[in-house]
Design an enzyme around this catalytic site. Structure first.
Site, mmCIF file in Angstrom:
data_model
loop_
_atom_site.group_PDB
_atom_site.id
_atom_site.type_symbol
_atom_site.label_atom_id
_atom_site.label_comp_id
_atom_site.label_asym_id
_atom_site.label_seq_id
_atom_site.Cartn_x
_atom_site.Cartn_y
_atom_site.Cartn_z
ATOM 1 N N SER A 51 72.413 -25.630 -80.172
ATOM 2 C CA SER A 51 71.954 -26.797 -79.898
ATOM 3 C C SER A 51 71.959 -27.991 -80.980
ATOM 4 O O SER A 51 71.994 -27.596 -82.141
ATOM 5 C CB SER A 51 70.644 -26.717 -79.299
ATOM 6 O OG SER A 51 70.424 -25.591 -78.327
HETATM 7 N N1 SAH Z 1 69.033 -21.390 -79.112
HETATM 8 C C1 SAH Z 1 70.429 -21.595 -79.301
HETATM 9 C C2 SAH Z 1 71.209 -21.947 -78.083
HETATM 10 C C3 SAH Z 1 72.343 -21.215 -77.564
HETATM 11 S S1 SAH Z 1 72.906 -21.801 -76.160
HETATM 12 C C4 SAH Z 1 70.898 -21.936 -80.569
HETATM 13 O O1 SAH Z 1 69.670 -22.462 -81.326
HETATM 14 O O2 SAH Z 1 71.968 -21.683 -80.779
HETATM 15 C C5 SAH Z 1 72.180 -20.799 -74.797
HETATM 16 C C6 SAH Z 1 72.415 -19.342 -75.078
HETATM 17 O O3 SAH Z 1 71.776 -18.546 -74.109
HETATM 18 C C7 SAH Z 1 73.669 -18.779 -75.020
HETATM 19 O O4 SAH Z 1 73.851 -17.948 -76.157
HETATM 20 C C8 SAH Z 1 73.645 -17.844 -73.756
HETATM 21 O O5 SAH Z 1 74.534 -16.612 -73.838
HETATM 22 C C9 SAH Z 1 72.301 -17.450 -73.691
HETATM 23 N N2 SAH Z 1 71.988 -17.310 -72.114
HETATM 24 C C10 SAH Z 1 72.481 -17.548 -70.965
HETATM 25 N N3 SAH Z 1 71.565 -17.048 -70.063
HETATM 26 C C11 SAH Z 1 70.643 -15.973 -70.614
HETATM 27 C C12 SAH Z 1 69.805 -15.222 -70.182
HETATM 28 N N4 SAH Z 1 69.483 -14.920 -68.893
HETATM 29 N N5 SAH Z 1 69.288 -14.228 -71.165
HETATM 30 C C13 SAH Z 1 69.298 -14.528 -72.406
HETATM 31 N N6 SAH Z 1 70.244 -15.487 -72.715
HETATM 32 C C14 SAH Z 1 70.834 -16.130 -71.912
#
Ligand code: SAH
Length: 203
Positions: A51
């Protein structure tokens, strides 16, 4: 970057200090390290993104953490948001659904010497009741609606922050639990990758 975030209205000094303390260039793919301090989301593989720092700052601030909290994060990704939260709360439980990202996130947190974050592989839309209730919950992928299990795992007085709405654009919301009542506030428009799971989008 911290000065730019402060100018953009991020006022919580603990959040600004945490952003300043975490070396974001170590959490992005090496080829993108030179872009790590721009306020933009960047690809981290598996079709996912780290993000943008501005979004992480706004979400972290909205959680109103003072240091003693247990926080649940849904969507570990690069572990950037988790690393920031590790400095703002006592304990962070983070769930990631993609095995390679969960494994990499654990390594990253180890490398940074962060020991109060635990990463679980699984469907975060179901939460993790065994470690709850949580003083704060942050959802870092965009879903259609707030996953019901997460609301049940939110402590009295707790705050849940996350993006919900359409697949191509979401409203960032904060839900506050006050006994049996839930109060929802809109915090702005955002665009996140899909929240995929039992209480999210289908694959
Ligand atoms: N907080 C992260 C943002 C990553 S993008 C950062 O700081 O980098 C969002 C992430 O959510 C992705 O890695 C994706 O694989 C994950 N994701 C999507 N659906 C999910 C779920 N149901 N449970 C856990 N992770 C999930």
């Amino acid at each position: 970057m911290v000065a730019r975030l402060a100018e953009a209205g991020v006022r919580d000094s603990r959040v600004l200090d945490a952003i300043g303390a975490i070396p974001r260039h170590e959490l992005v793919p090496e080829a993108l390290a030179s872009q790590a301090y721009q306020n933009a989301a960047l690809p981290i593989g598996e079709g996912q993104t780290i993000s943008a720092p501005g979004v992480v700052a706004v979400m972290s601030q909205a959680l109103e953490l003072t240091g003693g909290e247990t926080v649940l994060e849904v969507g570990t990704g690069s572990a950037y948001q988790a690393a920031i939260l590790s400095r703002l709360a006592a304990r962070v439980v983070s769930i990631e659904r993609v095995p390679r990202l969960a494994a990499q996130a654990r390594k990253t947190l180890d490398r940074l010497g962060i020991h109060n974050v635990v990463v679980y592989l699984g469907d975060g839309t179901r939460g993790r009741a065994s470690d709850g209730p949580y003083d704060a919950i942050v959802v870092t992928a965009g879903g259609p609606t707030v996953p019901e299990p997460l609301l049940h795992q939110l402590a009295d007085g707790g705050r849940l922050v996350g993006p919900f709405g359409r697949r191509d654009e979401q409203r960032l919301v904060r839900v506050r639990r006050d006994g049996d009542r839930l109060h929802t506030e809109a915090l702005g428009r955002v665009r996140f990758v899909d929240l995929i799971g039992a209480h999210g989008w289908g694959r």
